[in-house]
Design a protein around this motif. Structure first.
Motif, PDB file in Angstrom:
ATOM      1  N   SER A  90      28.880  -8.452  98.847  1.00  0.00           N
ATOM      2  CA  SER A  90      29.441  -9.792  98.679  1.00  0.00           C
ATOM      3  C   SER A  90      30.745  -9.860  99.481  1.00  0.00           C
ATOM      4  CB  SER A  90      29.696 -10.029  97.184  1.00  0.00           C
ATOM      5  OG  SER A  90      30.413 -11.214  96.980  1.00  0.00           O
ATOM      6  N   PHE A  93      35.755  -9.955  99.729  1.00  0.00           N
ATOM      7  CA  PHE A  93      36.497  -8.916  99.063  1.00  0.00           C
ATOM      8  C   PHE A  93      37.240  -8.015 100.057  1.00  0.00           C
ATOM      9  CE2 PHE A  93      36.218  -5.748  95.359  1.00  0.00           C
ATOM     10  CZ  PHE A  93      36.724  -6.617  94.419  1.00  0.00           C
ATOM     11  N   GLU A  97      34.982  -5.706 101.850  1.00  0.00           N
ATOM     12  CA  GLU A  97      33.981  -6.360 102.706  1.00  0.00           C
ATOM     13  C   GLU A  97      34.388  -7.799 102.946  1.00  0.00           C
ATOM     14  OE1 GLU A  97      32.099  -4.399 100.265  1.00  0.00           O
ATOM     15  OE2 GLU A  97      32.894  -5.512  98.584  1.00  0.00           O
ATOM     16  N   PHE A 134      28.259 -11.754  94.574  1.00  0.00           N
ATOM     17  CA  PHE A 134      28.368 -10.524  93.792  1.00  0.00           C
ATOM     18  C   PHE A 134      27.445 -10.493  92.577  1.00  0.00           C
ATOM     19  CE2 PHE A 134      30.310  -7.642  90.688  1.00  0.00           C
ATOM     20  CZ  PHE A 134      30.294  -6.481  91.439  1.00  0.00           C
ATOM     21  N   GLY A 152      32.204  -2.677  96.265  1.00  0.00           N
ATOM     22  CA  GLY A 152      33.329  -2.368  95.387  1.00  0.00           C
ATOM     23  C   GLY A 152      32.904  -2.239  93.934  1.00  0.00           C
ATOM     24  N   PHE A 153      31.692  -1.736  93.709  1.00  0.00           N
ATOM     25  CA  PHE A 153      31.165  -1.636  92.344  1.00  0.00           C
ATOM     26  C   PHE A 153      31.927  -0.636  91.475  1.00  0.00           C
ATOM     27  CE2 PHE A 153      27.280  -3.766  93.798  1.00  0.00           C
ATOM     28  CZ  PHE A 153      27.042  -4.576  92.701  1.00  0.00           C
ATOM     29  N   SER A 154      32.346  -1.095  90.303  1.00  0.00           N
ATOM     30  CA  SER A 154      32.891  -0.198  89.289  1.00  0.00           C
ATOM     31  C   SER A 154      31.702   0.328  88.486  1.00  0.00           C
ATOM     32  CB  SER A 154      33.823  -0.958  88.345  1.00  0.00           C
ATOM     33  OG  SER A 154      34.746  -1.722  89.079  1.00  0.00           O
ATOM     34  N   ARG A 159      26.777  -0.973  83.011  1.00  0.00           N
ATOM     35  CA  ARG A 159      25.901  -0.966  84.186  1.00  0.00           C
ATOM     36  C   ARG A 159      25.138   0.345  84.293  1.00  0.00           C
ATOM     37  NH1 ARG A 159      30.417  -3.313  88.267  1.00  0.00           N
ATOM     38  NH2 ARG A 159      30.122  -5.528  87.800  1.00  0.00           N
ATOM     39  N   GLN A 200      35.659 -13.212  88.637  1.00  0.00           N
ATOM     40  CA  GLN A 200      34.411 -13.380  89.380  1.00  0.00           C
ATOM     41  C   GLN A 200      33.197 -13.173  88.475  1.00  0.00           C
ATOM     42  OE1 GLN A 200      33.706 -10.677  92.754  1.00  0.00           O
ATOM     43  NE2 GLN A 200      32.646 -12.374  93.775  1.00  0.00           N
ATOM     44  N   GLY A 202      29.887 -11.991  86.958  1.00  0.00           N
ATOM     45  CA  GLY A 202      29.156 -10.728  87.052  1.00  0.00           C
ATOM     46  C   GLY A 202      30.026  -9.524  87.313  1.00  0.00           C
ATOM     47  N   SER A 203      31.351  -9.717  87.356  1.00  0.00           N
ATOM     48  CA  SER A 203      32.234  -8.587  87.663  1.00  0.00           C
ATOM     49  C   SER A 203      32.846  -8.024  86.383  1.00  0.00           C
ATOM     50  CB  SER A 203      33.356  -9.028  88.611  1.00  0.00           C
ATOM     51  OG  SER A 203      34.295  -9.823  87.910  1.00  0.00           O
ATOM     52  N   ILE A 204      33.376  -6.815  86.486  1.00  0.00           N
ATOM     53  CA  ILE A 204      34.029  -6.207  85.327  1.00  0.00           C
ATOM     54  C   ILE A 204      35.304  -6.983  84.980  1.00  0.00           C
ATOM     55  CG2 ILE A 204      33.076  -3.891  85.701  1.00  0.00           C
ATOM     56  CD1 ILE A 204      36.667  -4.159  86.411  1.00  0.00           C
ATOM     57  N   GLN A 205      35.803  -7.783  85.936  1.00  0.00           N
ATOM     58  CA  GLN A 205      36.991  -8.599  85.673  1.00  0.00           C
ATOM     59  C   GLN A 205      36.707  -9.654  84.599  1.00  0.00           C
ATOM     60  OE1 GLN A 205      36.158  -7.594  88.813  1.00  0.00           O
ATOM     61  NE2 GLN A 205      37.958  -6.379  89.302  1.00  0.00           N
ATOM     62  N   VAL A 224      35.514 -14.571  94.917  1.00  0.00           N
ATOM     63  CA  VAL A 224      36.945 -14.323  94.729  1.00  0.00           C
ATOM     64  C   VAL A 224      37.745 -15.338  95.555  1.00  0.00           C
ATOM     65  CG1 VAL A 224      38.797 -12.620  94.976  1.00  0.00           C
ATOM     66  CG2 VAL A 224      36.530 -11.885  94.263  1.00  0.00           C
ATOM     67  N   GLU A 242      40.749  -7.259  91.589  1.00  0.00           N
ATOM     68  CA  GLU A 242      40.972  -5.864  91.993  1.00  0.00           C
ATOM     69  C   GLU A 242      42.301  -5.787  92.777  1.00  0.00           C
ATOM     70  OE1 GLU A 242      37.614  -4.748  91.377  1.00  0.00           O
ATOM     71  OE2 GLU A 242      37.713  -2.642  91.941  1.00  0.00           O
TER      72      GLU A 242
HETATM   73  N1  ARG Z   1      34.934  -3.827  90.850  1.00  0.00           N
HETATM   74  C1  ARG Z   1      34.466  -5.056  90.292  1.00  0.00           C
HETATM   75  C2  ARG Z   1      33.098  -4.888  89.697  1.00  0.00           C
HETATM   76  O1  ARG Z   1      32.434  -3.941  89.972  1.00  0.00           O
HETATM   77  C3  ARG Z   1      34.462  -6.198  91.275  1.00  0.00           C
HETATM   78  C4  ARG Z   1      33.665  -5.994  92.511  1.00  0.00           C
HETATM   79  C5  ARG Z   1      33.496  -7.299  93.286  1.00  0.00           C
HETATM   80  N2  ARG Z   1      33.012  -7.091  94.604  1.00  0.00           N
HETATM   81  C6  ARG Z   1      32.927  -8.047  95.525  1.00  0.00           C
HETATM   82  N3  ARG Z   1      32.536  -7.713  96.715  1.00  0.00           N
HETATM   83  N4  ARG Z   1      33.248  -9.274  95.250  1.00  0.00           N
HETATM   84  O2  ARG Z   1      32.674  -5.686  88.925  1.00  0.00           O
END
Ligand code: ARG
Length: 327
Positions: A90, A93, A97, A134, A152-154, A159, A200, A202-205, A224, A242
């Motif tokens: 996505s 970010f 990316e 994302f 940037g996956f946590s 998950r 965002q 679907g994000s851990i945020q 984002v 992040e």
């Molecule tokens: N680290 C966070 C997650 O895994 C956010 C990753 C969002 N990545 C992005 N490319 N927008 O949920």
């Protein structure tokens, strides 16, 4: 001749892939020199000799690598399209990316993209990057439409019940972002009761928002980029982002600032894989090598440099013509 050529090509490939794992600069030079030598030699009767030399070079670089503890890349993996590595990301970010506009053409950039390219190269595959919002990446992974999610996956425990994750390749942090003008107004999460706070989808945020600002009006957005522009325009009062990404956006939007850091248990970024994917050992070997030989640091430095190329950065999805629409 044909046989010699095959041997030669195998040796060149071996040298090239080893070169990719060794300490970067000298190894790259070796690979380039080897390839150039090979092309010439193939056209002459000196092919055999060159092949021997190439093998020697490969052995030498193998010895170098071994002394550095370079992980060998397993070859027993499968991908959804043979010969290709299909990666979902996505691109909203930076510096992970994003698009860098090069002479008017948006090109995918960021250290996740560089890592994706490295994985494809070291596995002998052609990289195909699929830009996806994302919150859709894991679904595409589950449905077998992509081999890897590099975005940037946590690797959160939730998950990890459904997906596999590689080893951590980057350790960042989490931040709570507000407008600079509001620093005196917002001193703690309490102050956000009833106010719009973004994260965002679907994000851990989203989870961080629910845990830290349960009384706020939590707004989930797909990109984002949108969170940042709504924060700037006053539609949002705060946002969970992040840290590295927040810092990058703040360079372009100096009216924003990180209010404070947000503790998070599963810190760091990992590559997402389908549960049981046979790509995991190879991906981990590449990550191990990229961290050990310093190339990951180079990917990060290059990404930060490109992400700071003012006016030439686009975050989000390109339009149907492959153009970067105005944000
Ligand atoms: N680290 C966070 C997650 O895994 C956010 C990753 C969002 N990545 C992005 N490319 N927008 O949920």
């Amino acid at each position: 001749m044909k046989k010699n050529l095959t041997v030669l090509m195998a040796a060149v490939l071996a040298a090239a892939s080893l070169a990719g794992c060794g300490s970067s600069k000298p190894a790259e030079t070796t690979a380039a020199a080897t390839t150039a030598a090979a092309t010439e030699a193939a056209a002459t009767e000196a092919a055999k000799e060159a092949a021997a030399e190439t093998t020697a070079a490969a052995e030498e670089s193998k010895a170098d690598s071994a002394s550095e503890g370079t992980a060998e890349i397993p070859t027993d993996f499968t991908t959804i399209t043979p010969g290709k590595l299909t990666v979902g990301t996505s691109p909203d970010f930076a510096p992970y990316e994003f698009y860098h506009i090069n002479n008017g053409n948006p090109e995918l950039a960021g250290f996740d993209i560089a890592l994706a390219q490295r994985i494809a190269d070291d596995l002998g595959l052609e990289l195909q990057v699929v830009p996806i919002d994302f919150d859709g990446i894991l679904m595409e992974l589950q449905n077998g439409n992509i081999d890897l999610g590099i975005s940037g996956f946590s690797p959160s425990p939730e998950r990890a019940q459904t997906f596999d994750f590689s080893d951590i390749y980057y350790t960042g942090g989490q931040a709570f972002v507000i407008r600079k003008a509001d620093v005196d107004k917002y001193k703690d999460y309490e102050a956000f009761t009833g106010l719009p706070v973004g994260a965002q989808n679907g994000s851990i945020q989203m989870g961080l928002a629910e845990a830290n600002t349960p009384n706020a009006n939590i707004i989930g957005l797909a990109k984002v980029t949108d969170i940042v522009s709504e924060l700037v325009s006053g539609k949002l009062e705060g946002a969970f982002i992040e840290t590295a990404v927040a810092e990058q956006y703040i360079k372009n939007y100096p009216e924003l600032q990180i209010a404070w850091d947000v503790p998070y248990d599963t810190e760091g970024s990992a590559v997402a894989l389908k549960k049981g994917s046979d790509l995991a050992p190879a991906v981990n070997a590449v990550i191990k090598n990229a961290l050990a030989d310093g190339t990951m640091d180079e990917y990060i430095a290059t990404a930060q440099e490109l992400a700071s190329d003012e006016g030439n950065v686009f975050e989000g999805q390109l339009d149907e013509n492959g153009k970067a629409a105005a944000n």
